[in-house]
Design a protein around this motif. Structure first.
Motif, PDB file in Angstrom:
ATOM      1  N   ARG A 171       0.818  -1.207   0.000  1.00  0.00           N
ATOM      2  CA  ARG A 171       0.000   0.000   0.000  1.00  0.00           C
ATOM      3  C   ARG A 171       0.852   1.258   0.000  1.00  0.00           C
ATOM      4  O   ARG A 171       1.760   1.422   0.816  1.00  0.00           O
ATOM      5  N   ASP A 190       0.635  -3.245   4.268  1.00  0.00           N
ATOM      6  CA  ASP A 190       1.642  -2.214   4.534  1.00  0.00           C
ATOM      7  C   ASP A 190       3.039  -2.632   4.127  1.00  0.00           C
ATOM      8  O   ASP A 190       3.877  -1.789   3.805  1.00  0.00           O
ATOM      9  N   TYR A 191       3.304  -3.926   4.145  1.00  0.00           N
ATOM     10  CA  TYR A 191       4.630  -4.405   3.755  1.00  0.00           C
ATOM     11  C   TYR A 191       4.541  -5.876   3.395  1.00  0.00           C
ATOM     12  O   TYR A 191       3.544  -6.558   3.680  1.00  0.00           O
ATOM     13  N   THR A 204       8.160  -2.152   1.342  1.00  0.00           N
ATOM     14  CA  THR A 204       7.075  -1.278   1.759  1.00  0.00           C
ATOM     15  C   THR A 204       7.070  -0.046   0.853  1.00  0.00           C
ATOM     16  O   THR A 204       7.933   0.083  -0.022  1.00  0.00           O
TER      17      THR A 204
END
Length: 281
Positions: A171, A190-191, A204
């Motif tokens: 994201r 997120d990662y 990320t």
């Protein structure tokens, strides 16, 4: 090794086709295999006898002992032959493990440009990488950026649908819930974590975790992020911090580009394929 032979015997007695051979090799991670299994007390055939017996590759052929044989053709040069008997006292298998590592194409910050999306997909095809890792900001151009050339988020969605099963995406600061509603692959993580040549890679977008805010990594690990639109490689506290730059809106005089990762080697390239930098971990 005996377990592998047992697995071959168990499955080969059920499937008599090339498809079995190919799927078995794929699951076992083998490039090639030769398997000779013959009944207790029988004299092993010579290579010449073996080839003669099983041409054409027909499981209904009979062995020299007059017993039916099952064959699965693996490649033009290598084959698997199993005699369907209840017990075996001899066997030989020669294998070569497939040590080839997966090649990745890594890109970031497309920002809705169908024009550069097409060029990225052409580069992906040229690189022959099975998977793409995208580091965020796929569709929306963002309030701080000018519109990129060929800005057409709907076209980008359609273009990426063809390779949806091969794309991993984290994201970015421009991703929203509505982006996930229209994209056919996950984009809100997120990662993600990868491994290459024994090194952990933390991927990320970079707006929260970056070289000034490192995640819990060990020396020799890699922080991989986008967000700045500037290709970069640096070492911070023994941790590699890498950035592929931007596909559509490069900054600080950089290029429209991407990275590849294969066997611990990162390569920065322009969309036309010119190499700009290389790092071996």
């Amino acid at each position: 090794m005996s377990t592998l032979i047992s697995e071959i015997i168990r499955e080969a007695l059920r499937y008599f086709s090339r498809a079995f051979g190919e799927s078995f090799l794929s699951r076992q991670g083998l490039k090639r295999a030769e398997c000779f299994v013959y009944p207790q007390g029988a004299k092993p055939p010579t290579a010449a006898q073996y080839l003669k017996l099983f041409e054409p590759m027909d499981w209904r052929k009979r062995s020299v002992e007059g017993r039916s044989c099952n064959c699965a053709l693996l490649t033009q040069r290598f084959f698997l032959a199993v005699l369907p008997h209840l017990w075996y006292d001899r066997g030989r298998i020669a294998t070569e493990r497939n040590e080839e590592t997966m090649k990745w194409i890594i890109a970031s910050d497309l920002h809705g440009s169908a024009h550069y999306c097409r060029q990225l997909l052409e580069a992906w095809k040229r690189e022959e990488a099975p998977r793409m890792l995208f580091l965020g900001d796929l569709l929306y151009h963002g309030p701080r950026n000018d519109l990129p050339e060929g800005y057409a988020p709907k076209e980008v969605i359609a273009l990426l649908q063809e390779r949806q099963a091969d794309i991993f995406c984290v994201r970015g600061n421009c991703e929203a819930e509505v982006d996930q509603m229209v994209l056919p692959f996950p984009v809100l993580a997120d990662y993600c974590l990868l491994e290459s040549a024994g090194h952990l890679i933390y991927a990320t977008h970079g707006h929260h975790v970056n070289e000034d805010h490192l995640p819990p990594l060990h020396p020799g690990d890699v922080l991989l992020h986008g967000h700045t639109h500037i290709p970069r490689r640096t070492l911070r506290d023994g941790i590699y911090v890498l950035n592929p730059g931007s596909v559509s809106i490069p900054k600080a005089g950089s290029w429209h580009g991407y990275m590849t990762l294969e066997d611990g080697v990162f390569t920065w390239k322009t969309l036309s394929g010119d190499v700009r930098d290389t790092l071996r971990l």
